[in-house]
Design a protein around this motif. Structure first.
Motif, PDB file in Angstrom:
ATOM      1  N   ARG A   8       1.326   0.792  17.307  1.00 26.65           N
ATOM      2  CA  ARG A   8       1.210  -0.086  16.142  1.00 26.65           C
ATOM      3  C   ARG A   8       2.328  -1.116  16.084  1.00 26.65           C
ATOM      4  NH1 ARG A   8      -3.253   1.448  16.528  1.00 26.65           N
ATOM      5  NH2 ARG A   8      -3.951   3.458  15.731  1.00 26.65           N
ATOM      6  N   ASP A  47       3.859  -3.901   7.396  1.00 24.08           N
ATOM      7  CA  ASP A  47       2.471  -4.230   7.702  1.00 24.08           C
ATOM      8  C   ASP A  47       1.757  -4.878   6.540  1.00 24.08           C
ATOM      9  OD1 ASP A  47       1.098  -1.170   6.750  1.00 24.08           O
ATOM     10  OD2 ASP A  47       3.200  -1.680   6.693  1.00 24.08           O
ATOM     11  N   ARG A  48       2.346  -4.744   5.346  1.00 26.19           N
ATOM     12  CA  ARG A  48       1.764  -5.346   4.142  1.00 26.19           C
ATOM     13  C   ARG A  48       0.306  -4.956   3.977  1.00 26.19           C
ATOM     14  NH1 ARG A  48       5.698  -7.083   0.787  1.00 26.19           N
ATOM     15  NH2 ARG A  48       7.466  -6.943   2.154  1.00 26.19           N
ATOM     16  N   GLY A  49      -0.016  -3.744   4.360  1.00 23.01           N
ATOM     17  CA  GLY A  49      -1.347  -3.219   4.067  1.00 23.01           C
ATOM     18  C   GLY A  49      -2.444  -3.705   4.970  1.00 23.01           C
ATOM     19  N   GLU A  50      -2.159  -4.742   5.742  1.00 22.91           N
ATOM     20  CA  GLU A  50      -3.172  -5.185   6.697  1.00 22.91           C
ATOM     21  C   GLU A  50      -3.072  -4.270   7.913  1.00 22.91           C
ATOM     22  OE1 GLU A  50      -5.194  -7.412   5.582  1.00 22.91           O
ATOM     23  OE2 GLU A  50      -3.888  -7.361   3.815  1.00 22.91           O
ATOM     24  N   PRO A  51      -4.084  -4.305   8.774  1.00 24.51           N
ATOM     25  CA  PRO A  51      -3.916  -3.581  10.024  1.00 24.51           C
ATOM     26  C   PRO A  51      -2.598  -4.001  10.663  1.00 24.51           C
ATOM     27  CG  PRO A  51      -6.133  -4.439   9.889  1.00 24.51           C
ATOM     28  CD  PRO A  51      -5.387  -4.945   8.670  1.00 24.51           C
ATOM     29  N   MET A  52      -1.823  -3.033  11.109  1.00 24.16           N
ATOM     30  CA  MET A  52      -0.458  -3.345  11.522  1.00 24.16           C
ATOM     31  C   MET A  52      -0.442  -4.346  12.653  1.00 24.16           C
ATOM     32  SD  MET A  52       1.559   0.200  11.129  1.00 24.16           S
ATOM     33  CE  MET A  52       1.520   1.054   9.548  1.00 24.16           C
ATOM     34  N   ARG A  85      -0.354   2.979   4.138  1.00 21.77           N
ATOM     35  CA  ARG A  85       0.433   3.046   5.372  1.00 21.77           C
ATOM     36  C   ARG A  85       0.589   4.517   5.688  1.00 21.77           C
ATOM     37  NH1 ARG A  85       5.635   1.118   3.787  1.00 21.77           N
ATOM     38  NH2 ARG A  85       4.907   1.673   1.710  1.00 21.77           N
ATOM     39  N   ILE A  86      -0.108   4.976   6.702  1.00 18.07           N
ATOM     40  CA  ILE A  86      -0.125   6.402   7.014  1.00 18.07           C
ATOM     41  C   ILE A  86       0.774   6.655   8.216  1.00 18.07           C
ATOM     42  CG2 ILE A  86      -1.586   8.363   7.632  1.00 18.07           C
ATOM     43  CD1 ILE A  86      -3.909   6.810   6.337  1.00 18.07           C
ATOM     44  N   LEU A  87       1.569   7.698   8.107  1.00 16.54           N
ATOM     45  CA  LEU A  87       2.418   8.094   9.223  1.00 16.54           C
ATOM     46  C   LEU A  87       2.094   9.537   9.552  1.00 16.54           C
ATOM     47  CD1 LEU A  87       4.851   7.099  10.960  1.00 16.54           C
ATOM     48  CD2 LEU A  87       6.305   8.341   9.352  1.00 16.54           C
ATOM     49  N   TYR A 115       9.743   3.277  18.133  1.00 14.54           N
ATOM     50  CA  TYR A 115      10.651   3.509  17.012  1.00 14.54           C
ATOM     51  C   TYR A 115      12.089   3.105  17.287  1.00 14.54           C
ATOM     52  CZ  TYR A 115       6.661   5.546  14.878  1.00 14.54           C
ATOM     53  OH  TYR A 115       5.422   5.687  14.351  1.00 14.54           O
ATOM     54  N   ARG A 122       2.583   4.807   0.834  1.00 13.28           N
ATOM     55  CA  ARG A 122       2.961   5.473   2.086  1.00 13.28           C
ATOM     56  C   ARG A 122       2.448   6.917   2.049  1.00 13.28           C
ATOM     57  NH1 ARG A 122       4.331   4.741   7.052  1.00 13.28           N
ATOM     58  NH2 ARG A 122       6.044   3.288   6.649  1.00 13.28           N
ATOM     59  N   ASN A 127      -4.563   1.892  10.322  1.00 17.29           N
ATOM     60  CA  ASN A 127      -3.603   2.064   9.215  1.00 17.29           C
ATOM     61  C   ASN A 127      -2.627   3.205   9.490  1.00 17.29           C
ATOM     62  OD1 ASN A 127      -5.327   4.214   8.981  1.00 17.29           O
ATOM     63  ND2 ASN A 127      -5.862   3.865   6.824  1.00 17.29           N
ATOM     64  N   THR A 128      -2.758   3.857  10.630  1.00 19.44           N
ATOM     65  CA  THR A 128      -1.978   5.064  10.912  1.00 19.44           C
ATOM     66  C   THR A 128      -1.056   4.848  12.089  1.00 19.44           C
ATOM     67  OG1 THR A 128      -3.859   6.372  10.148  1.00 19.44           O
ATOM     68  CG2 THR A 128      -2.164   7.537  11.401  1.00 19.44           C
ATOM     69  N   PRO A 140       0.842  -1.202   0.000  1.00 17.47           N
ATOM     70  CA  PRO A 140       0.000   0.000   0.000  1.00 17.47           C
ATOM     71  C   PRO A 140       0.874   1.248   0.000  1.00 17.47           C
ATOM     72  CG  PRO A 140      -0.103  -1.120   2.119  1.00 17.47           C
ATOM     73  CD  PRO A 140       0.693  -1.988   1.213  1.00 17.47           C
ATOM     74  N   ARG A 154      -6.631   1.920   2.086  1.00 18.84           N
ATOM     75  CA  ARG A 154      -5.533   0.971   2.046  1.00 18.84           C
ATOM     76  C   ARG A 154      -4.254   1.766   1.849  1.00 18.84           C
ATOM     77  NH1 ARG A 154      -2.721  -2.046  -1.644  1.00 18.84           N
ATOM     78  NH2 ARG A 154      -1.922  -4.000  -0.759  1.00 18.84           N
TER      79      ARG A 154
END
Lengths: 456, 456
Positions: free
Chosen positions: B193, B446-451, A33-35, B151, A10, A75-76, A8, A31
């Motif tokens: 996460r 995370d491969r796009g799934e919920p982390m 990966r949010i940071l 982190y 970024r 996702n964040t 997904p 879908r």
């Protein structure tokens, strides 16, 4: 048959203010990966920050952990850090320690800070109000002013300690001036033995010819009238030319004042200067109508960092919370649509059509500023009004916009106590607070009667 | 005929804690010029300070302006200052800037601070919990530990960031250990996460062979058992020999830990060392049974600064809030009686007879310590009990002893939210908070799934 789904994209959101949070929420089901990057761990409800500075509320009443707010946005992820720059060409956010994080999409919502118009040395002499730390520092200075006045040796020094100057007659300046006057006149007079805090002088200085220049002029006049009735001295066309520890200079005049607060200028986050794109004089990004940076559709700006005009009115979008929320939501939704197109490719394996972005239109639901107890001004469409009704509306809307139930409840409870008892009970001085006792305490001043309260 | 009444006597109270405030209140109607000196502008309800450190309460929920509390004591003025010494012979309190204030009577209630047993360099490595500033610093360190763990680059570093050591198994250590475990296990797991905060290690170190040495040993065992069930590691007979930024040394063992808090030793305020009178090893004044300093009936000590035994039991009076309140009230009332005798002279113009002081007797109504949710231990007379009932009693008594209605209401509200939602929402990191991002965020984890939430 399609191949394995690609990683997904970024998405980086810089800033956990109104705009950044609204964007993150709009992207909650995308879908991606949010940071979300912020240099603080908490979101601050800035419109009520002046109430923390004036001891009516506690910091945690109006500030909430960003992680807590985005708990369900799985996702964040959130990182507590302060970027040093953005490399648009490399699509990277850079940090001071040499680390860089790549993005596919960037939402830049880093907000604004004070501008001292080139006088950076004024920052410690006249602190402003943008963060929780700013608010507790202002609170410390306000409360300490009365403490020191109680034990000053000379009338002149006591008078300077009991004088407050607020530079800038926008909403923050007006609110701060009214609240400081209320503390001095209503909340604390009975708490001091040697000074009469009701004689406290609050001077509000505005460079233009009226207060609240974003409002219609009849409401500017009303705000001035209301403040003056409360005992605030309003000085229009007053340009401050110098600030020193002893006072401020306004043209040829010197005002002896120990407590100076800054509510005059704002400028966009320094991050915008690292972009290498055209900025307005306040450092804000001159963005396209879809909030993107010219030539970079993958980078959207939102909130106080964006300089745009709403295409329907051709008016600049103001730097207020509702505008930031709307911009953040717009940016989040625009990206969400594009991410959906990427995530659900057409049968031949290609991404779906990327939807066209409509221009951002600011929906101006109204503007308000509070002045004091039962005093406020409001503009809603063609309606201009003030007084108790405006104040009540202001209170309800601010309660409603607070983030959590807990925040709403705590703020409402404090306001009820304040209404009935004028109480401002978050009166903590934290940090340095040592006074010199200048008054000769050995001399009896009171002759055994309840101590008198002479005019200071 | 009597002549003009002499000036009322000058009474100085040093300290606005439980003892000093109780003394000031007992003197409220006395004909005296009272000066209360404290280096902070607020009284702190110390028994709940650990709840500020663990983000359950805001500072202003448990701290109240001393001026506000003594608003109606019109014979009392308050000064924000820190005395540097006391000259018993000259009857003066001295300040660092060379100023001295004379007294006729002195109530010394300056309280206690941490003792690092000669290792003063441990203070920054293992901060303790005595003031609001201490509490917000602990809160900053606790919250920042989780932020940095999220982190960290290596498992070892992440593990050290997620390890907390609390030195000292008294009530504060027990309460802090339980609360940190509750934050990690209940309040915040869903907010991160990359790390599983439920794996956080909390180690409680006690030098003696049991926790809560002031309690009967069956309750010490119960506290240990309850803490262990919550997942806290309790280490008895554990003497810390060194503390460094990387960890602590316990005899031959090195424990890798990034977060160390001090709840072990206390010592009386440094002011006692300026008196030139005999002190106990903790710096407390060895006072007479009427709380006076030997040879100085005009100086009374109260609270944590006093080392006395109750004559009925011949047991030392413990350093707890109820004892401080009782001593302060005793000292205030004793002076009030003597001031009344001075203020109302006999018909021949001489002061009335000075009443004899009865010895101070400590009325021990019980002792309690809370461990965690629905877990506490209590001793009331011959009754020893624990569990939900002790916890409920602990909560009710602490609410009742808070100073203002506002404090009571706010604490109760926060506790209700905490009970139902495990919420600890005063989660503000203020002050320095910049992290290094060690984790390679460019690598998709995370491969796009919920982390996923891997074991850290």
């Amino acid at each position: 048959m399609t191949g394995p789904r690609p990683d997904p994209p970024r998405v980086i959101i810089i800033g956990g203010g109104f705009a950044g949070l609204a964007a993150a929420k709009a992207l909650r089901k995308s879908r991606a990966r949010i940071l979300l990057i912020d240099r603080r761990n908490h979101h601050v409800f800035q419109p009520l920050l002046y109430q923390v500075a004036t001891a009516a509320l506690s910091p945690a009443d109006i500030a909430t952990s960003i992680r807590r707010i985005l708990r369900r946005s799985t996702n964040t992820s959130i990182v507590l850090a302060e970027p040093s720059g953005i490399d648009l060409a490399a699509r990277q956010v850079r940090f001071p320690d040499g680390i860089a994080i790549s993005y596919d999409y960037l939402i830049l919502a880093a907000g604004a800070t004070h501008s001292y118009f080139g006088h950076d040395n004024w920052a410690t002499l006249a602190p402003g109000l943008k963060t929780i730390e700013d608010a507790t520092e202002l609170r410390r200075r306000i409360l300490l002013a009365f403490e020191s006045a109680e034990y000053e040796g000379s009338d002149t020094a006591r008078r300077a300690a009991l004088t407050f100057a607020i530079i800038g007659g926008g909403p923050t300046g007006v609110e701060l001036a009214g609240a400081i006057k209320e503390i001095a006149a209503q909340s604390i007079p009975r708490d001091f033995r040697f000074i009469d805090t009701t004689t406290t002088r609050v001077v509000l200085l505005e460079g233009a010819d009226r207060l609240l220049t974003a409002f219609p002029s009849n409401l500017s006049d009303r705000a001035k009238h209301d403040l003056e009735r409360m005992g605030v001295e309003v000085r229009l066309n007053a340009r401050v030319t110098d600030i020193s520890p002893d006072g401020i200079r306004i043209g040829d005049e010197f005002l002896s004042v120990r407590n100076v607060f800054w509510a005059a200028g704002v400028q966009a986050s320094q991050l915008t200067r690292t972009l290498g794109v055209p900025l307005d004089p306040s450092g804000r990004v001159l963005a396209n109508h879809d909030l993107s940076i010219p030539g970079h559709p993958e980078v959207l700006v939102a909130g106080d960092i964006a300089a745009i005009r709403s295409p329907d009115t051709n008016q600049p979008v103001p730097g207020v919370a509702p505008a930031a929320i709307q911009m953040g939501r717009y940016a989040g939704r625009a990206l969400a649509r594009e991410l959906a197109a990427l995530a659900w490719p057409t049968p031949d394996g290609k991404p779906g059509p990327i939807p066209r972005r409509e221009p951002f239109i600011y929906n101006d639901k109204g503007t308000m500023a509070t002045i004091g107890r039962a005093k406020a001004v409001a503009v809603i469409g063609q309606l201009h009004f003030g007084g108790f009704l405006a104040w009540l509306l202001w209170g309800c809307i601010h309660i409603a916009f607070l983030i959590t139930f807990r925040n709403r409840f705590l703020v409402m409870f404090s306001w009820i106590l304040n209404w009935f008892f004028f109480s401002r009970d978050a009166r903590l001085i934290t940090g340095p607070a040592q006074l010199r006792i200048e008054r000769p305490l050995d001399q009896p001043r009171d002759r055994g009667e309840p101590m008198s309260v002479p005019h200071a």
